[in-house]
Design a protein around this motif. Structure first.
Motif, short mmCIF file in Angstrom:
data_model
loop_
_atom_site.label_atom_id
_atom_site.label_comp_id
_atom_site.label_asym_id
_atom_site.label_seq_id
_atom_site.Cartn_x
_atom_site.Cartn_y
_atom_site.Cartn_z
N HIS A 88 -21.00 -53.08 -76.11
CA HIS A 88 -19.71 -52.62 -75.42
C HIS A 88 -19.97 -51.14 -74.61
O HIS A 88 -21.31 -50.73 -74.95
CB HIS A 88 -18.58 -52.15 -76.39
CG HIS A 88 -18.72 -51.18 -77.49
ND1 HIS A 88 -19.33 -49.90 -77.69
CD2 HIS A 88 -19.09 -51.69 -78.90
CE1 HIS A 88 -19.45 -49.65 -78.81
NE2 HIS A 88 -19.47 -50.76 -79.71
N ALA A 89 -19.04 -50.71 -73.85
CA ALA A 89 -19.44 -49.45 -73.12
C ALA A 89 -19.82 -48.33 -74.04
O ALA A 89 -19.30 -48.52 -75.18
CB ALA A 89 -18.34 -49.33 -72.20
N PRO A 90 -20.33 -47.35 -73.82
CA PRO A 90 -20.85 -46.41 -74.79
C PRO A 90 -19.53 -45.70 -75.12
O PRO A 90 -18.54 -45.40 -74.11
CB PRO A 90 -21.68 -45.34 -73.93
CG PRO A 90 -22.38 -46.35 -72.90
CD PRO A 90 -21.45 -47.11 -72.49
N VAL A 91 -19.21 -45.35 -76.15
CA VAL A 91 -18.13 -44.87 -76.85
C VAL A 91 -18.83 -43.50 -77.64
O VAL A 91 -19.57 -43.54 -78.44
CB VAL A 91 -17.40 -45.46 -77.89
CG1 VAL A 91 -16.58 -46.42 -76.92
CG2 VAL A 91 -18.08 -45.99 -78.93
N GLU A 148 -12.12 -42.98 -77.89
CA GLU A 148 -12.70 -43.94 -76.87
C GLU A 148 -13.04 -45.28 -77.63
O GLU A 148 -13.03 -46.27 -76.83
CB GLU A 148 -13.93 -43.32 -76.46
CG GLU A 148 -13.90 -42.18 -75.54
CD GLU A 148 -15.04 -41.71 -75.00
OE1 GLU A 148 -16.09 -42.32 -74.84
OE2 GLU A 148 -15.27 -40.45 -74.72
N SER A 149 -13.03 -45.37 -78.83
CA SER A 149 -13.52 -46.60 -79.50
C SER A 149 -12.39 -47.54 -79.81
O SER A 149 -12.37 -48.68 -80.35
CB SER A 149 -14.40 -46.45 -80.62
OG SER A 149 -13.79 -45.81 -81.74
N VAL A 150 -11.13 -46.82 -79.70
CA VAL A 150 -9.91 -47.73 -80.39
C VAL A 150 -9.62 -48.99 -79.56
O VAL A 150 -8.94 -49.78 -80.21
CB VAL A 150 -8.43 -46.63 -80.13
CG1 VAL A 150 -7.39 -47.47 -80.37
CG2 VAL A 150 -8.89 -45.56 -81.28
N SER A 151 -10.12 -48.83 -78.30
CA SER A 151 -9.77 -50.27 -77.45
C SER A 151 -10.77 -51.28 -78.08
O SER A 151 -10.39 -52.58 -77.98
CB SER A 151 -10.31 -50.08 -76.09
OG SER A 151 -11.57 -49.73 -76.02
N LEU A 152 -11.61 -51.25 -78.88
CA LEU A 152 -12.39 -52.17 -79.53
C LEU A 152 -11.84 -52.84 -80.78
O LEU A 152 -12.33 -53.86 -81.18
CB LEU A 152 -13.74 -51.64 -79.99
CG LEU A 152 -14.39 -51.28 -78.78
CD1 LEU A 152 -15.86 -50.34 -79.16
CD2 LEU A 152 -15.08 -52.14 -77.57
N ARG A 153 -10.82 -52.23 -81.29
CA ARG A 153 -10.38 -52.66 -82.89
C ARG A 153 -10.07 -54.38 -82.76
O ARG A 153 -10.10 -54.91 -83.79
CB ARG A 153 -9.09 -51.81 -83.24
CG ARG A 153 -9.54 -50.34 -83.36
CD ARG A 153 -10.60 -50.32 -84.42
NE ARG A 153 -11.23 -48.98 -84.18
CZ ARG A 153 -12.40 -48.67 -83.59
NH1 ARG A 153 -13.05 -49.83 -82.97
NH2 ARG A 153 -12.65 -47.70 -83.19
N ASP A 154 -9.09 -54.63 -81.83
CA ASP A 154 -8.85 -56.09 -81.74
C ASP A 154 -9.99 -56.93 -81.77
O ASP A 154 -9.75 -58.04 -82.22
CB ASP A 154 -7.89 -56.57 -80.45
CG ASP A 154 -6.62 -55.64 -80.65
OD1 ASP A 154 -6.19 -55.29 -81.64
OD2 ASP A 154 -5.89 -55.52 -79.37
N GLU A 155 -11.09 -56.60 -81.03
CA GLU A 155 -12.30 -57.41 -81.02
C GLU A 155 -13.27 -57.26 -82.08
O GLU A 155 -14.00 -58.35 -82.48
CB GLU A 155 -12.89 -57.00 -79.73
CG GLU A 155 -12.45 -57.08 -78.46
CD GLU A 155 -13.29 -56.23 -77.35
OE1 GLU A 155 -14.50 -56.60 -77.29
OE2 GLU A 155 -12.68 -55.64 -76.52
N ILE A 156 -13.07 -56.15 -83.04
CA ILE A 156 -14.09 -56.09 -84.14
C ILE A 156 -13.11 -55.77 -85.21
O ILE A 156 -12.68 -54.47 -85.61
CB ILE A 156 -15.02 -54.79 -83.77
CG1 ILE A 156 -15.76 -55.25 -82.47
CG2 ILE A 156 -15.74 -54.81 -84.86
CD1 ILE A 156 -16.62 -53.99 -81.99
N PRO A 157 -13.08 -56.68 -86.22
CA PRO A 157 -12.30 -56.45 -87.43
C PRO A 157 -13.02 -55.63 -88.43
O PRO A 157 -14.22 -55.47 -88.42
CB PRO A 157 -11.97 -57.92 -88.12
CG PRO A 157 -13.06 -58.70 -87.60
CD PRO A 157 -13.46 -57.93 -86.06
#
Length: 173
Positions: free
Chosen positions: A32-35, A40-49
Motif C-alpha cells: 500500500h502507499a506508505p503510512v 493514515e492507515s485507517v483506510s486499509l482496515r476494510d482490506e486487511i482484517p
C-alpha cells in the motif's frame, strides 16, 4: 539469532518474509502507499482484517529499551507503564538513531518484526494483552509501504526464534 546471520545492514522485507517461511510461519503481505501514522492507515482496515498495531519505542534512565506493541487505537500511559514492564524509571521515547541501530527501522515503520535486526537483544518486546486477543496481528514488514498479517501465536514464535521472549502484559488503559 537462530538461522539468520548477524550482519551490520538491517534486514530487508524480503529477508524477513524468507525468515518467516524458514520457520514455517504462515503470513500474508499487502502493499500500500506508505503510512506514517495510525490515522493514515485507517483506510486499509476494510482490506486487511485483524488487529492493527501501534508501536512505541521507549527507554528508561538506565538505557533499557522496550518496544510496546499495542492495538492501534489503544492508549498507553507513559507516566505509569514503567511499573508494568519492569523499567528502572519512567520511560521516554527512544531516539531514531537507536531505533535504526537496534531494530533496523525508521520512525513510521516501527514494528515487532524489527526483532530480526536486534541480534544483541537490546530491546525487550512487550505485546499488549488486549492486542493478543486478536487471531491475526498486522505489522509493517520493516517498512511502512506494506502490512504483513501473522497469527498471534506465530508472532510469539517469530520473536522467540529471534532470541526474544516477549512479555504479554496489559499496558493499555
Amino acid at each position: 539469532m537462530t538461522d539468520a546471520p548477524a550482519s551490520a545492514a538491517p534486514k530487508t522485507r524480503q529477508e524477513l518474509l524468507a525468515y518467516l517461511d524458514s520457520l514455517g510461519i504462515s503470513h500474508a503481505t499487502k502493499d500500500h502507499a506508505p503510512v506514517f501514522t495510525v490515522a493514515e492507515s485507517v483506510s486499509l482496515r476494510d482490506e486487511i482484517p485483524g488487529g492493527h498495531t501501534k508501536n512505541l519505542f521507549v527507554k528508561d534512565k538506565k538505557d533499557q529499551f522496550f518496544l510496546l506493541t499495542v492495538e492501534e487505537n489503544a492508549s498507553v500511559d507513559l507516566k505509569t507503564v514503567h511499573t508494568i514492564i519492569g523499567a528502572a524509571s519512567k520511560v521516554s521515547f527512544g531516539k531514531p538513531e537507536k531505533l535504526m541501530e537496534y531494530l533496523g527501522v525508521i520512525p513510521g515503520s516501527v514494528t515487532a518484526f524489527g526483532a530480526i535486526n536486534d541480534v544483541h537483544n537490546n530491546v525487550t518486546f512487550v505485546l499488549d494483552e488486549d492486542l493478543m486477543k486478536e487471531e491475526v496481528i498486522n505489522c509493517h514488514p520493516l517498512s511502512n509501504d506494506a502490512t504483513t498479517s501473522i497469527g498471534r501465536e506465530d508472532l510469539i514464535r517469530f520473536l522467540e526464534a529471534t532470541g526474544h521472549t516477549p512479555l504479554v502484559l496489559k499496558v493499555t488503559a
